[in-house]
Design an enzyme around this catalytic site. Structure first.
Site, PDB file in Angstrom:
ATOM      1  N   LYS A 125       8.066  12.026  10.380  1.00 20.33           N
ATOM      2  CA  LYS A 125       6.773  11.393  10.755  1.00 20.33           C
ATOM      3  C   LYS A 125       6.160  10.831   9.515  1.00 20.33           C
ATOM      4  O   LYS A 125       6.323  10.797   8.321  1.00 20.33           O
ATOM      5  CB  LYS A 125       5.745  12.718  11.379  1.00 20.33           C
ATOM      6  CG  LYS A 125       5.459  13.929  10.501  1.00 20.33           C
ATOM      7  CD  LYS A 125       4.596  14.702  11.066  1.00 20.33           C
ATOM      8  CE  LYS A 125       4.196  15.623  10.043  1.00 20.33           C
ATOM      9  NZ  LYS A 125       3.330  16.580  10.596  1.00 20.33           N
ATOM     10  N   TYR A 157     -15.377  -2.161 -11.763  1.00 24.36           N
ATOM     11  CA  TYR A 157     -16.572  -2.322 -10.986  1.00 24.36           C
ATOM     12  C   TYR A 157     -17.584  -1.178 -11.382  1.00 24.36           C
ATOM     13  O   TYR A 157     -17.140  -0.120 -12.005  1.00 24.36           O
ATOM     14  CB  TYR A 157     -16.150  -2.146  -9.374  1.00 24.36           C
ATOM     15  CG  TYR A 157     -15.552  -3.160  -8.845  1.00 24.36           C
ATOM     16  CD1 TYR A 157     -16.071  -4.618  -8.682  1.00 24.36           C
ATOM     17  CD2 TYR A 157     -14.175  -3.013  -8.245  1.00 24.36           C
ATOM     18  CE1 TYR A 157     -15.289  -5.569  -8.207  1.00 24.36           C
ATOM     19  CE2 TYR A 157     -13.496  -4.083  -7.813  1.00 24.36           C
ATOM     20  CZ  TYR A 157     -14.028  -5.295  -7.637  1.00 24.36           C
ATOM     21  OH  TYR A 157     -13.407  -6.266  -7.131  1.00 24.36           O
TER      22      TYR A 157
END
Length: 827
Positions: A496, A722
């Site tokens: 999965k 940033y």
């Protein structure tokens, strides 16, 4: 095979077998097979039904019979097998021992010199370099790839034929008392002991015992070659007493060395090694500068001097040494192709191995092979390319492209869907690469033909950040889990979430090839993708969506049923679909034993059983539950409670249904810690990737790396990234790395919370992590632009990254985005 065929009576005598056959006088054996998937030609082939805890070759006899094989070595002979017409069975107590005995008998027929190589590292490189250095003088037979095990060595030795003048075989061990068996098969005249490292330490009392065990390979050699500076090896040689019966050729810096190394000088070409031999100054230059290559080259140098080669010849050939490709890679290609790149060597045996890997990949119907001339095969061109053409046909290759003058001259041996070109340049200039689409393409070329150019053209241009998946390590981990299980316990592999970020098709194909019983996905679309990629294993869908039951039925996917509501949705879909009575939908019933997530509880079971039995178009395939904390010793009491409750519920299902139902609760950690939880099937997930602290000896499968895009100096007081979250305390050398949170590097790892690795050294992540890149502090690190940057690998664990992010490895892996290029490789 070029060696003479063996009569059935000869085989029986050599392997101490009882021969059961209606016509024993007609048996002629020229080839052997141990893996039913690797059949090339049935004629004259003898199949050994090897039995182990992981698998049993007896299961494949009837299938091989249908493909034409008539001769089998077995340790059990059922009445059903005796009914097969025109079959011959060699009945023995142990089929592996029989394989080894046959190889031993075959080896004794030939009086050519044999070099045996063992040690922790370098065996394959030394073997391949010796082949490069001497194959122009001698017909050499050698181990394919790294065939050095209890099975690999017999298969290697079986290759010897009357044309060969020298043999070079590797021998590797993982447990005590294995080397004596390999010695009796190889019977080396010359031994090379490379070194001792930590591989397989877990199976020996200490490294001294391991070194002593490896020395058993050399107990009857005429000469042993080793590095006298390696104290552990030299000490073991002295202690063993074998010097009373054999001679040695030692190399090293020690004054007593036969080949005394005086200096190693790194230069623009690579490395120049100067030494004293027979009181004469000699030297070689190799195009490598790393320590391992230098050590491997000196072993080769010493061997050739011992064999009487003039140093001028050795020197000229050493300069032309080429790298040994230790792995075979799978990459995404242009136009939705998959590229299998084995473009550094070309011989028939490794070609057959590469074709087997190609046949593991089923996501494309069409398979294309691009093959160069096969160099130094020991066969004449007609025989060689007749065998190649037969192999191509048997492996159902859709299109074949041959490159080189020799293979082109034998074009009449191949079918009509084949093309031939004299050179790689001719192919590049005259072939339309747009024709490659939705195919698996195998590149297999001798280095002379520069197939790396083809790889570059065919490879999908992708992001510089790469997730490497070592499929050999994954298979090794799977086998280690298998060894902990009882015979008959099935395995469900969890694929999965894009196989925890590693790629669903490629992983599922490998798991299918290695006999996993079940796959599990989270959502229906994941299962559909696997079906479209040719995966036909049973697939359980763990989170079936409300609108997807009809899709699951159409693609033969098996839903998890965890509530009366999901059961009702399935019942309604069955009514609409009008299923035939003989094709019920297989379901997996989820039980909640303490997770308090999805699942039926104890009180639901009587009603549930009645409801399931009332619908003949629903078939209960398995009943399962999830353990909450099987990896946490402090919660072991709770785990035992879960297992006990699950068994109580299972008893109700056993009483309620006549057919056999699979019961499973064990995950990767429980396989190691709770044997009583194994039941009928176990579920292995992240443990396949070696990411568990509950089981020793697993290999790390994954490596995530990027590159340094730029290096710059940030002035004191300037900020990075940033929000000015990092300000340089002094002038600082930083690196900009091509990985960001869009690739899966969690933003929480920025601002010094984690480190990446450049040239083996820690480099803290500084400032905020950006979408496509991050910055690292390179203070004190000698780095250049385009250098590799390691996020995690076998040395730097993803577990450490998870701890730094205050999460679990599952999240780190499942966040790795699909834009990160996946490279799959076999070692």
């Amino acid at each position: 095979m070029m060696h003479n065929a063996y009569k059935g009576s000869e085989i029986a005598e050599i392997i101490h077998a009882k021969l059961v056959s209606h016509s024993p006088e007609s048996i002629e054996i020229s080839d052997i097979l141990i893996d039913s998937r690797r059949l090339i030609s049935a004629n004259g082939t003898l199949f050994f039904a090897l039995a182990s805890k992981k698998n049993d070759g007896h299961k494949y006899i009837e299938d091989l019979y249908s493909k034409g094989i008539r001769c089998f070595v077995v340790s059990k002979l059922s009445s059903k097998l005796l009914e097969l017409p025109n079959c011959s069975f060699f009945v023995v107590a142990n089929t592996l021992l029989a394989l080894q005995l046959l190889a031993t008998g075959h080896r004794k027929k030939y009086k050519i010199p044999v070099i045996g190589i063992t040690g922790s590292n370098g065996k394959t490189v030394i073997k391949e370099w010796l082949y490069q250095l001497m194959n122009s003088d001698k017909k050499i037979v050698r181990s394919p790839k790294s065939y050095n095990s209890q099975i690999g060595v017999p298969l290697s030795v079986w290759q010897i034929n009357s044309s060969h003048e020298l043999a070079i075989f590797e021998a590797g061990i993982s447990e005590p008392e294995e080397m004596q068996k390999l010695q009796s098969i190889i019977i080396p005249d010359i031994g090379i002991f490379t070194n001792i490292g930590q591989a397989h330490d877990e199976n020996f009392i200490n490294s001294t015992q391991k070194t002593g065990e490896k020395l058993h390979l050399f107990k009857k050699v005429k000469t042993l070659i080793y590095n006298i500076d390696h104290k552990e090896v030299h000490g073991a040689v002295i202690r063993s007493g074998i010097l009373e019966n054999i001679s040695t050729f030692c190399w090293g810096k020690h004054a007593s060395s036969n080949l005394k190394i005086n200096s190693v000088i790194l230069n623009a070409v690579g490395s120049t090694i100067n030494a004293l031999y027979l009181n004469k100054e000699i030297g070689i230059t190799i195009p490598f500068s790393d320590g391992a290559s230098i050590e491997n080259a000196i072993h080769c140098w010493a061997t050739m001097l011992h064999l009487g080669y003039d140093n001028d010849i050795i020197k000229s050939r050493m300069l032309a040494l080429s790298p040994i490709a230790m792995r075979l890679e799978l990459k995404e290609g242009v136009n939705n192709c998959t590229i299998i790149n084995d473009a550094y060597n070309s011989d028939f045996n490794s070609f057959a191995i590469a074709l087997d890997l190609m046949n593991q990949q089923n996501q494309h119907r069409e398979k294309v092979v691009i093959l160069s001339d096969i160099m130094q095969s020991g066969q004449n061109s007609i025989d060689l390319y007749t065998n190649v053409a037969e192999l191509i046909k048997n492996k159902e290759v859709s299109k074949f492209i041959g490159i080189g003058p020799s293979i082109s001259k034998q074009s009449d041996k191949f079918d009509s869907n084949s093309s031939f070109f004299n050179t790689t340049d001719d192919f590049i200039k005259n072939y339309s690469f747009a024709n490659f689409a939705n195919q698996t393409i195998l590149l297999k070329g001798a280095r002379l033909f520069e197939f790396e150019r083809l790889s570059s053209i065919l490879q999908q241009k992708a992001h510089e950040t790469v997730l490497e998946i070592n499929l050999s390590a994954l298979v090794d981990n799977l086998n280690k889990f298998k060894l902990r299980l009882s015979t008959g316990t099935k395995i469900m592999a969890m694929v999965k979430a894009f196989s925890y970020g590693t790629g669903s098709f490629e992983i599922a194909n490998v798991l299918k090839y290695h006999n996993v019983d079940y796959l599990a996905v989270a959502y229906t679309d994941e299962g559909v993708e696997l079906r479209k990629a040719g995966i036909n294993l049973p697939i359980m869908v763990m989170s079936p969506e409300e609108q997807a039951f009809d899709t699951m039925i159409r693609h033969q996917l098996e839903p998890e049923i965890f509530s009366f509501r999901t059961l009702e949705l399935l019942e309604n879909t069955i009514k609409k679909t009008a299923l035939p009575q003989n094709k019920p939908v297989k379901v997996h019933v989820k039980i909640d034993t303490g997770m308090n997530r999805l699942g039926f509880v104890l009180e639901d079971i009587p009603t549930l059983i009645l409801r399931l039995k009332a619908n003949q178009l629903i078939y209960v395939q398995s009943v399962f539950s999830h353990l909450v904390a099987s990896d946490r010793p402090e919660f072991d009491d709770f785990t035992h409670q879960q297992i006990s409750l699950f068994n109580e519920i299972n008893d109700q299902f056993r009483k309620g249904f006549d057919h056999e139902i699979l019961y499973h609760i064990a995950n990767s950690a429980a396989i190691a810690r709770f044997p009583e939880s194994h039941m009928d099937m176990v579920r292995i997930g992240i443990g396949l990737y070696g990411i568990t602290e509950n089981m020793q000896g697993l290999e790390k499968v994954l490596s995530l790396r990027s590159v340094l895009s730029q290096i710059k100096i940030v002035k004191k007081g300037d900020s990075v990234s940033y929000n000015r979250s990092w300000v340089a305390p002094a002038d600082t050398k930083i690196g900009i790395v091509s990985i960001g949170y869009a690739d899966g590097l969690l933003r929480s790892l920025g601002n010094g919370m984690a480190s990446l690795f450049v040239d083996g050294q820690q480099a803290k992540i500084i400032g905020d992590i950006c979408m496509d890149m991050c910055m690292i502090d390179l203070t004190g690190i000698d780095a250049e632009e385009n250098d590799d940057v390691i996020v995690f690998n076998s040395e730097h664990s993803v577990l450490d990254l998870a701890v730094a992010a205050d999460t679990i490895p599952y999240e780190i892996l499942s966040r790795i985005s699909r834009r990160v290029k996946r490279i799959y490789f076999h070692e």
